[in-house]
Design an enzyme around this catalytic site. Structure first.
Site, PDB file in Angstrom:
ATOM      1  N   ASP A  28       8.568  -4.212   8.217  1.00 13.78           N
ATOM      2  CA  ASP A  28       9.952  -4.563   8.515  1.00 13.78           C
ATOM      3  C   ASP A  28      10.718  -3.294   8.838  1.00 13.78           C
ATOM      4  O   ASP A  28      10.332  -2.193   8.428  1.00 13.78           O
ATOM      5  CB  ASP A  28      10.582  -5.286   7.315  1.00 13.78           C
ATOM      6  CG  ASP A  28      11.886  -5.998   7.651  1.00 13.78           C
ATOM      7  OD1 ASP A  28      12.303  -5.993   8.831  1.00 13.78           O
ATOM      8  OD2 ASP A  28      12.500  -6.581   6.727  1.00 13.78           O
ATOM      9  N   HIS A  29      11.797  -3.451   9.577  1.00 16.20           N
ATOM     10  CA  HIS A  29      12.658  -2.321   9.907  1.00 16.20           C
ATOM     11  C   HIS A  29      13.677  -2.101   8.794  1.00 16.20           C
ATOM     12  O   HIS A  29      14.612  -2.893   8.643  1.00 16.20           O
ATOM     13  CB  HIS A  29      13.386  -2.573  11.225  1.00 16.20           C
ATOM     14  CG  HIS A  29      12.535  -2.407  12.438  1.00 16.20           C
ATOM     15  ND1 HIS A  29      12.658  -3.186  13.567  1.00 16.20           N
ATOM     16  CD2 HIS A  29      11.534  -1.527  12.711  1.00 16.20           C
ATOM     17  CE1 HIS A  29      11.779  -2.801  14.476  1.00 16.20           C
ATOM     18  NE2 HIS A  29      11.089  -1.795  13.978  1.00 16.20           N
TER      19      HIS A  29
ATOM     20  N   PHE B  52      16.161  -7.114   9.249  1.00 17.79           N
ATOM     21  CA  PHE B  52      15.705  -8.495   9.468  1.00 17.79           C
ATOM     22  C   PHE B  52      14.673  -8.644  10.583  1.00 17.79           C
ATOM     23  O   PHE B  52      14.768  -9.542  11.411  1.00 17.79           O
ATOM     24  CB  PHE B  52      16.896  -9.428   9.742  1.00 17.79           C
ATOM     25  CG  PHE B  52      18.129  -9.154   8.931  1.00 17.79           C
ATOM     26  CD1 PHE B  52      18.035  -8.766   7.591  1.00 17.79           C
ATOM     27  CD2 PHE B  52      19.395  -9.274   9.482  1.00 17.79           C
ATOM     28  CE1 PHE B  52      19.179  -8.527   6.832  1.00 17.79           C
ATOM     29  CE2 PHE B  52      20.539  -9.027   8.733  1.00 17.79           C
ATOM     30  CZ  PHE B  52      20.426  -8.648   7.405  1.00 17.79           C
ATOM     31  N   HIS B  53      13.655  -7.791  10.572  1.00 17.18           N
ATOM     32  CA  HIS B  53      12.590  -7.882  11.578  1.00 17.18           C
ATOM     33  C   HIS B  53      11.209  -7.928  10.919  1.00 17.18           C
ATOM     34  O   HIS B  53      10.330  -7.139  11.268  1.00 17.18           O
ATOM     35  CB  HIS B  53      12.658  -6.687  12.535  1.00 17.18           C
ATOM     36  CG  HIS B  53      13.930  -6.586  13.309  1.00 17.18           C
ATOM     37  ND1 HIS B  53      14.401  -5.380  13.821  1.00 17.18           N
ATOM     38  CD2 HIS B  53      14.845  -7.533  13.658  1.00 17.18           C
ATOM     39  CE1 HIS B  53      15.544  -5.588  14.445  1.00 17.18           C
ATOM     40  NE2 HIS B  53      15.836  -6.888  14.366  1.00 17.18           N
ATOM     41  N   PRO B  54      10.956  -8.843   9.985  1.00 22.29           N
ATOM     42  CA  PRO B  54       9.657  -8.875   9.323  1.00 22.29           C
ATOM     43  C   PRO B  54       8.564  -9.409  10.256  1.00 22.29           C
ATOM     44  O   PRO B  54       8.778 -10.372  10.999  1.00 22.29           O
ATOM     45  CB  PRO B  54       9.883  -9.828   8.143  1.00 22.29           C
ATOM     46  CG  PRO B  54      10.956 -10.765   8.636  1.00 22.29           C
ATOM     47  CD  PRO B  54      11.854  -9.916   9.487  1.00 22.29           C
TER      48      PRO B  54
END
Length: 559
Positions: free
Chosen positions: A317-318, A496-498
């Site tokens: 994630d980011h 929010f980039h899983p």
């Protein structure tokens, strides 16, 4: 086609050629494309509601939907993170038609070409940049292509509308100017030949409204944007349908057990089941159905169908950190009486013209840069927000006006996992991103903070005045590294980039093969961001839609 008509057809037939679980960015694309074949039937299952609501269509409403639990947001939290001083990370996920494309920031970024070429080098044949570019192009109608600026990198007839912001905020332009003054080049197209530089983002909007994946792939052909199947008689869309488990005959997936309206039933799939429930819920559904690490499944009381150790592993994630600056201007969003008065006029403007602050995605501008000159591609992304945005999911909104800038490391080395909290899909999974477990990630975060402060110090932004918040300990210039590291651990959170929890590949920890078939069983695929072997350099909505587009072709080719 109304949802009631779709429900009526479902009552008459509980067997379909394909069942797609999850109507998010990828799931809508898979189902919509498969249903273009009039000879097949497709059921698209979604646990949440439809997307016919002003909080979905109105861009500025993301400030409400993304930050709060509700019918359209699972609003998960991670387990406590050692790298974040024991804090839990907020992990919103879309629930309802469109999935996270209904609550995200609408930023359209594909990632760097090297990301996809790396996938191919890892054994994912057919997933290099030249292989996936046609699917990006097929998915979109890009405003720039339809205005006489045809480009071999852009699409001009796809269902997903992508365009420039209709009325960019003056502070977004000031940020771009300040970034140039700080030494970054101007970039008019982050999805073009070069990703480096600063500029305004393109967004998934049309006529000033959010264009989510449901609007693109499910409501096609319906001028109102409110039909469910776009005239495709073989497509049945079932909202409020919570998948409980995949059903097997031997080692072949043959259906999905669902609960809908309090009634459990089994839907049969004659050909395949496709899981598109996202980086958290796709591995959760596999494990709840008996596919995953056998020891973990037994500990939860799940009967093992197939021991597949990679399920739930490889979570990436980011991680993101934000620097805020308070500025007394109603051109920026904020909680004040003056701001409220401004928003009244902006709402009127939006209703009349679909322009102005209500059409903003809040994060209008950004930048990509390399923290070290020896890197082959940018490794840090900046996202400039027109409000005082801090920790998500916990802190209350700060009164007053201002702007913020996010910094995230694009290719983190930290790896986490997803586990079952229980065998019931209605319970939240256990999410552990293990943020900052790799030292290199902290080094990138420090570089991001320093670049933000360098940009803030330029005339283009300094002319507006204001004061940075919570950065007094940094000191002047580049800032004290120890203080910055403490700040990151105290304030960073997910952007929010899983991805990655059902990894595609050819090694023993791969969950799906390059055709997205789940290893060790038949009739079952995964198609969403969870199949990414490595995180791409940018936002993940566009890549997830691309995965859905390509998955549909892979499925049709094997029929």
């Amino acid at each position: 086609m109304s949802s009631n008509a779709a429900i009526g057809r479902e009552a008459a037939a509980a067997e379909f050629d394909y069942i797609v679980v999850g109507a998010g960015s990828a799931g809508c694309a898979v189902a919509g494309r498969l249903a273009e074949d009039p000879s097949v039937t497709v059921a698209l299952l979604e646990a949440g509601p439809d997307d016919h609501h002003y909080t979905v269509w109105t861009p500025i409403a993301l400030a409400r939907t993304a930050m709060n639990a509700g019918p359209r947001n699972y609003a998960y939290y991670s387990v406590p993170q050692a790298g974040l001083n024991g804090r839990r990370s907020y992990q919103p996920r879309g629930r309802g038609l469109g999935g996270s494309s209904s609550i995200n920031g609408m930023v359209y970024i594909r990632g760097h070409r090297h990301d996809y070429d790396q996938w191919q080098q890892l054994g994912c044949e057919g997933w290099g940049y030249d292989d996936v570019l046609p699917y990006f192009r097929r998915s979109e109608t890009n405003q720039r292509s339809t205005m006489g600026h045809a480009d071999p990198l852009r699409g001009d007839s796809g269902p997903l509308h992508v365009g420039d912001l209709r009325s960019p905020n003056v502070f977004s332009r000031r940020f771009v100017d300040a970034a140039r003054q700080a030494g970054l080049p101007l970039n008019h197209d982050f999805n073009g030949a070069q990703q480096d530089g600063a500029g305004l983002y393109q967004v998934t909007q049309h006529n000033g409204e959010r264009w989510n994946s449901a609007r693109a792939y499910l409501h096609r052909g319906d001028a109102s944007g409110r039909g469910l199947n776009g005239g495709r008689k073989g497509l049945v869309v079932l909202t409020g349908a919570q998948a409980l488990g995949i059903e097997f005959t031997g080692r072949r997936a043959t259906g999905v057990r669902v609960v809908r309206g309090g009634v459990e039933q089994s839907l049969r799939a004659r050909r395949e089941v496709i899981i598109s429930a996202g980086a958290f819920n796709s591995p959760q559904l596999l494990m709840a159905s008996g596919i995953g690490p056998a020891e973990h499944l037994r500990s939860i009381g799940v009967q093992v169908v197939h021991d597949l150790p990679g399920v739930g592993e490889n979570l990436q994630d980011h991680l993101d950190v934000t620097i805020q600056k308070a500025v007394n201007s109603t051109d920026l969003f904020g909680y004040t009486l003056r701001g409220a008065a401004r928003m009244v006029s902006e709402i009127v403007r939006y209703r009349r013209h679909r322009t102005g602050m209500v059409s903003s995605n809040i994060v209008e501008a950004g930048a990509f840069f390399r923290s070290r000159p020896d890197l082959a591609e940018p490794d840090v992304q900046l996202a400039f927000a027109l409000a005082l945005v801090g920790n998500r999911g916990s802190a209350k909104a700060r009164p007053g006006h201002g702007y913020s800038c996010h910094a995230c490391v694009l290719r983190p080395e930290s790896r986490g996992h997803v586990r079952l909290g229980s065998a019931d899909m209605r319970d939240a999974p256990l999410i552990d991103p293990r943020f900052l477990s790799a030292e290199a990630d902290m080094e990138g975060m420090v570089a991001g903070v320093r670049m933000i402060r360098r940009i803030y110090a330029q005339d283009a932004l300094m002319q507006a005045g204001g004061k940075e918040l919570k950065t007094d300990a940094f000191g002047p210039g580049e800032g004290d590294e120890s203080a910055i590291r403490d700040f990151v651990r105290d304030n960073a959170d997910s952007i929010f980039h899983p991805v990655g929890t059902c990894k595609m590949g050819v090694d023993e920890m791969a969950v799906v093969d390059p055709s997205l078939r789940v290893r060790g069983v038949e009739g079952l695929r995964v198609a969403d961001a969870s199949i990414m072997p490595t995180l791409v350099g940018g936002n993940t909505n566009a890549p997830a839609i691309m995965i859905g587009e390509k998955a549909a072709d892979l499925i049709r080719a094997s029929a």
